[in-house]
Design an enzyme around this catalytic site. Structure first.
Site, PDB file in Angstrom:
ATOM      1  N   ARG A  79       0.862  -1.074  -0.037  1.00 35.95           N
ATOM      2  CA  ARG A  79       0.167   0.191  -0.009  1.00 35.95           C
ATOM      3  C   ARG A  79       0.886   1.206   0.115  1.00 35.95           C
ATOM      4  O   ARG A  79       1.687   1.321   0.764  1.00 35.95           O
ATOM      5  CB  ARG A  79      -0.926  -0.073   1.212  1.00 35.95           C
ATOM      6  CG  ARG A  79      -2.115  -1.037   1.030  1.00 35.95           C
ATOM      7  CD  ARG A  79      -3.163  -0.667   2.548  1.00 35.95           C
ATOM      8  NE  ARG A  79      -2.401  -1.296   3.633  1.00 35.95           N
ATOM      9  CZ  ARG A  79      -1.825  -0.461   4.469  1.00 35.95           C
ATOM     10  NH1 ARG A  79      -1.666   0.840   4.495  1.00 35.95           N
ATOM     11  NH2 ARG A  79      -1.199  -1.088   5.530  1.00 35.95           N
ATOM     12  N   TYR A 207      -1.724  -2.951  -7.075  1.00 37.64           N
ATOM     13  CA  TYR A 207      -1.389  -3.759  -5.824  1.00 37.64           C
ATOM     14  C   TYR A 207      -2.802  -3.868  -5.128  1.00 37.64           C
ATOM     15  O   TYR A 207      -3.294  -2.893  -5.063  1.00 37.64           O
ATOM     16  CB  TYR A 207      -0.318  -3.256  -4.950  1.00 37.64           C
ATOM     17  CG  TYR A 207      -0.337  -3.744  -3.553  1.00 37.64           C
ATOM     18  CD1 TYR A 207       0.156  -5.037  -3.300  1.00 37.64           C
ATOM     19  CD2 TYR A 207      -0.844  -2.999  -2.402  1.00 37.64           C
ATOM     20  CE1 TYR A 207       0.051  -5.864  -2.164  1.00 37.64           C
ATOM     21  CE2 TYR A 207      -0.970  -3.679  -1.274  1.00 37.64           C
ATOM     22  CZ  TYR A 207      -0.433  -5.118  -1.265  1.00 37.64           C
ATOM     23  OH  TYR A 207      -0.686  -5.686   0.055  1.00 37.64           O
ATOM     24  N   LYS A 216      -9.842  -1.731   1.306  1.00 46.73           N
ATOM     25  CA  LYS A 216      -9.445  -0.705   2.236  1.00 46.73           C
ATOM     26  C   LYS A 216     -10.013   0.554   1.957  1.00 46.73           C
ATOM     27  O   LYS A 216     -10.461   1.450   2.932  1.00 46.73           O
ATOM     28  CB  LYS A 216      -7.898  -0.539   2.042  1.00 46.73           C
ATOM     29  CG  LYS A 216      -6.856  -1.741   2.450  1.00 46.73           C
ATOM     30  CD  LYS A 216      -7.388  -2.261   3.984  1.00 46.73           C
ATOM     31  CE  LYS A 216      -6.570  -3.201   4.299  1.00 46.73           C
ATOM     32  NZ  LYS A 216      -6.810  -3.863   5.646  1.00 46.73           N
ATOM     33  N   HIS A 236     -11.098  -2.241  11.296  1.00 46.93           N
ATOM     34  CA  HIS A 236      -9.851  -2.948  10.806  1.00 46.93           C
ATOM     35  C   HIS A 236      -9.574  -4.348  11.819  1.00 46.93           C
ATOM     36  O   HIS A 236      -8.646  -4.288  12.783  1.00 46.93           O
ATOM     37  CB  HIS A 236      -8.416  -2.417  10.915  1.00 46.93           C
ATOM     38  CG  HIS A 236      -7.366  -3.013   9.997  1.00 46.93           C
ATOM     39  ND1 HIS A 236      -6.233  -2.657  10.084  1.00 46.93           N
ATOM     40  CD2 HIS A 236      -7.621  -3.822   8.926  1.00 46.93           C
ATOM     41  CE1 HIS A 236      -5.238  -3.253   9.281  1.00 46.93           C
ATOM     42  NE2 HIS A 236      -6.142  -4.103   8.684  1.00 46.93           N
ATOM     43  N   SER A 258      -1.594  -4.015  10.151  1.00 48.66           N
ATOM     44  CA  SER A 258      -1.275  -4.717   9.127  1.00 48.66           C
ATOM     45  C   SER A 258      -0.394  -5.814   9.330  1.00 48.66           C
ATOM     46  O   SER A 258       0.799  -5.296   9.902  1.00 48.66           O
ATOM     47  CB  SER A 258      -1.126  -3.925   7.956  1.00 48.66           C
ATOM     48  OG  SER A 258      -1.973  -3.044   7.665  1.00 48.66           O
ATOM     49  N   CYS A 260       0.217  -8.199  11.412  1.00 52.77           N
ATOM     50  CA  CYS A 260       0.334  -8.513  12.840  1.00 52.77           C
ATOM     51  C   CYS A 260      -0.269  -9.684  13.239  1.00 52.77           C
ATOM     52  O   CYS A 260      -0.474 -10.092  14.692  1.00 52.77           O
ATOM     53  CB  CYS A 260       0.163  -7.546  13.767  1.00 52.77           C
ATOM     54  SG  CYS A 260       1.253  -6.154  13.756  1.00 52.77           S
ATOM     55  N   ASP A 285     -10.138  -9.630   8.633  1.00 54.03           N
ATOM     56  CA  ASP A 285      -9.358  -8.186   8.176  1.00 54.03           C
ATOM     57  C   ASP A 285     -10.389  -7.136   8.790  1.00 54.03           C
ATOM     58  O   ASP A 285      -9.851  -5.991   9.051  1.00 54.03           O
ATOM     59  CB  ASP A 285      -9.153  -8.107   6.953  1.00 54.03           C
ATOM     60  CG  ASP A 285      -7.961  -6.991   6.785  1.00 54.03           C
ATOM     61  OD1 ASP A 285      -7.148  -6.610   7.600  1.00 54.03           O
ATOM     62  OD2 ASP A 285      -8.034  -6.307   5.734  1.00 54.03           O
ATOM     63  N   ARG A 377       1.502 -12.089  -1.057  1.00 53.78           N
ATOM     64  CA  ARG A 377      -0.106 -12.458  -0.856  1.00 53.78           C
ATOM     65  C   ARG A 377      -0.489 -13.600  -1.251  1.00 53.78           C
ATOM     66  O   ARG A 377      -0.372 -14.101  -2.421  1.00 53.78           O
ATOM     67  CB  ARG A 377      -0.640 -11.169  -1.094  1.00 53.78           C
ATOM     68  CG  ARG A 377      -0.301  -9.808  -0.509  1.00 53.78           C
ATOM     69  CD  ARG A 377      -0.973  -9.798   0.895  1.00 53.78           C
ATOM     70  NE  ARG A 377      -0.378  -8.456   1.633  1.00 53.78           N
ATOM     71  CZ  ARG A 377      -1.204  -7.885   2.718  1.00 53.78           C
ATOM     72  NH1 ARG A 377      -2.444  -8.537   2.961  1.00 53.78           N
ATOM     73  NH2 ARG A 377      -0.814  -6.938   3.265  1.00 53.78           N
TER      74      ARG A 377
HETATM   75  C1  OXD Z   1      -3.589  -4.590   5.299  1.00 52.74           C
HETATM   76  C2  OXD Z   1      -4.037  -5.708   4.461  1.00 52.74           C
HETATM   77  O1  OXD Z   1      -2.591  -4.053   4.741  1.00 52.74           O
HETATM   78  O2  OXD Z   1      -5.120  -6.244   5.061  1.00 52.74           O
HETATM   79  O3  OXD Z   1      -3.994  -4.221   6.336  1.00 52.74           O
HETATM   80  O4  OXD Z   1      -3.814  -6.027   3.287  1.00 52.74           O
HETATM   81 MN    MN Z   2      -5.625  -5.390   6.983  1.00 51.50          MN
END
Ligand code: OXD
Ligand code: MN
Length: 592
Positions: A79, A207, A216, A236, A258, A260, A285, A377
């Site tokens: 991002r 991306y 997002k 989130h 993100s 984690c 998420d 990913r």
């Molecule tokens: C983030 C995702 O960056 O979920 O939080 O991709």
């Molecule tokens: Mn996320």
């Protein structure tokens, strides 16, 4: 002379939809327009086209049936927070933690960039639902994109196609998302949100986090704006269901920044010690939450797939994820084996002798750079998950008993503590911090304040957002209990103190018991911490009461520094900071 486009869509007569698609097509000038219906036949056809155009590579179909591979441009792998804008009439509505631009100027700039930007390309019209059909929380988006990779990923991540237009009917209330790839050129990269119009324009990237506009952009940035306007919360957060051996189901959400471990926690497999317990995933998420008639907070997962980080995922850390991504998955920027299987750091203990890395170069274990990108990913449908909760399709959502905040902290933060009440919980969420990860462009491992794990995703003034959280308390007569966890604390030699992964079940169990009023707790300066009787350490290898004391230690020097570091955020938000949070800070100081 620019072309004029006249639409006769195959499955909708919605005049607002048709008019908007015609306008955007007239701007971008694609060669062709395809309305996606979400059918299996369409998936097959578009996948074949993506393979023929080299956008996707067909992986080894014996090992990974239905799986494909995509490699992005090396400078388009995460991002782009510095290119992400909130465009509101008043700069104050975007607030000090967002990049602001005036809507008129940003539209002007992006319309100029997009003019003719799809020449030689196909424009795909992708209607999608965020949320299960029939839910009052569910919303409709339309993404117009010239990326087949986006179309095929949106098909996984959302309920896409005809179904969304059916839900919309003749209403004009839908998110307008325009994605123009523009060769993924960083100089033309903008992710611009227009909350007052429920619209987003994304250019110059391919991306996921920048271009799967339901995620997002709509579900969090514009979602949070709508949530404040309409009296709900767009967060989130993962959502999980925990079922005890006696059949008691409890639902909790958790906000971690993100990369984690939200996906891992949402798919937790209880260790043998917890035989009979079932953890199921509602979402990994994003949670949309609204007070129900009974005064509880109800959550839905607006998505229908997981866009997870591959590195570190393996049969031990997350067996459900490994099963989920074993078929019908799109992989991005992982490494490839000679027989077209996938690999990433941490997938197996020993790396294969030979790979092709994410940039397409030959790789061996002696190579200097990682084989897979740190933010590589997978996109996989949630229905692949053996532990997918049946409630994912429940239009009523699930009642939330606990909200957990957590970050990646090597020091200071205990394994677990519980807020004294909602307002204290909002303070804990507001001051959440974590070491940065590869999910966003920029330095990795730097500590940053990330209120509610929403710093990159809050679509309006962060101070107003925190005030909205405080106000929501009045609409929720049975508020979820609020907790903070830290799986990542290290000892003096740099080793993680807590084993994490499946063992996180022990922490979750204490949290569940607390929500049901069953576990003891001691009053610490930070909040309630596990008491001497009800945190289960039995049967743990290499972890005992002394280690637990280390994991839970509250070091006064660390906390002095921590509270002073809160000031960075508090100064930034000063003009809009709810006074309750200043009072909470004072109370914390007085307790320490
Ligand atoms: C983030 C995702 O960056 O979920 O939080 O991709
Ligand atoms: Mn996320």
């Amino acid at each position: 002379m620019p072309m004029i486009y006249k639409m006769k869509p195959p499955y909708t007569s919605n005049a607002a939809v048709i008019r908007w698609v015609e306008e955007m097509a007239a701007l971008c000038q694609p060669d062709k327009i395809v309305w996606c219906d979400g059918s299996g036949e369409e998936k097959k056809r578009l996948t074949e086209e993506a393979v023929a155009q080299g956008i996707l590579l067909k992986l080894n179909q014996e090992k990974l049936p239905g799986c494909y591979y995509h490699r992005s441009k090396p400078d388009d792998v995460a991002r782009s927070e510095d290119r992400t804008f909130i465009c509101t009439s008043a700069a104050d509505d975007a607030g000090p933690t967002n990049h602001w631009a005036a809507p008129r100027e940003m539209y002007h700039k992006l319309h100029a960039l997009c003019a003719g930007g799809m020449r030689g390309h196909t424009l795909y019209v992708v209607p999608y639902l965020m949320g299960p059909p029939g839910s009052t929380l569910t919303k409709v988006g339309l993404e117009l994109t010239d990326s087949l990779y986006v179309v095929l990923s949106m098909r996984i991540m959302t309920r896409m196609g005809r179904i969304a237009c059916e839900h919309l009917g003749e209403s004009e209330d839908f998110n307008r998302g325009l994605h123009c790839m523009l060769e993924a050129d960083p100089a033309r990269r903008y992710i611009a949100h227009f909350p007052e119009d429920n619209a987003v324009i994304s250019t110059g990237s391919n991306y996921g986090g920048n271009v799967l506009l339901g995620k997002k952009c709509f579900a969090l940035r514009l979602g949070s704006w709508l949530a404040r306007k309409e009296g709900w919360l767009a967060e989130h957060m993962l959502i999980l269901s925990a079922e005890s051996p006696a059949g008691e189901k409890t639902f909790v959400t958790a906000a971690f920044p993100s990369a984690c471990g939200k996906t891992n926690f949402a798919m937790l497999v209880p260790p043998p010690h917890y035989a009979g317990w079932k953890i199921r995933t509602v979402g990994d998420d994003i949670a949309w939450m609204k007070p129900g008639a009974d005064g509880r907070l109800y959550a839905i997962n607006p998505e229908s797939g997981y866009f997870g980080v591959a590195p570190g995922t393996n049969a031990e850390t997350n067996p459900n994820a490994m099963e989920t991504i074993s078929h019908d998955t799109i992989y991005t920027n992982v490494a490839l084996t000679p027989d077209l299987d996938v690999w990433w750091e941490g997938k197996t203990k020993e790396p294969p002798a030979q790979l092709t890395d994410w940039k397409g170069r030959p790789w061996t274990p002696g190579s200097k750079e990682p084989a897979a990108h740190a933010n590589s990913r997978f996109a996989a449908p949630m229905s692949n998950n053996p532990a997918c909760a049946p409630e994912v399709n429940d239009p009523n959502g699930v009642p939330i008993s606990a909200i957990i905040f957590g970050g990646r902290r090597a020091t200071t933060m205990p394994l677990v503590y519980q807020a004294f009440d909602w307002i204290h919980g909002v303070y804990i969420g507001a001051t959440l911090s974590s070491e940065t990860t590869a999910a966003a462009m920029g330095a990795v491992g730097k500590l940053r304040r990330d209120p509610m794990a929403m710093l990159p995703f809050c679509g309006y003034n962060m101070g107003h957002y925190l005030r909205h959280w405080l106000r929501m308390r009045k609409k929720i007569s049975v508020p979820p209990r609020i907790f903070h966890v830290n799986w990542f604390r290290r000892d003096e030699s740099g080793k993680f103190i807590w084993p994490g992964f499946g063992e996180n079940m022990r922490v979750l169990k204490w949290i569940l018991d607390r929500t049901h009023g069953r576990a003891d707790a001691l009053e610490s300066p930070l909040g309630w911490v596990p008491g001497p009787h009800d945190f289960d350490l039995s049967g743990m290898k290499d972890f005992d009461a002394a280690k637990m004391a280390q994991a839970q230690a509250i070091n006064m020097e660390d906390w002095r520094r921590e509270i002073m570091a809160h000031d960075d955020l508090f100064f930034e938000l000063y003009a809009d900071l709810p006074k309750e949070l200043t009072f909470q800070r004072e109370l914390l100081v007085s307790r320490l």
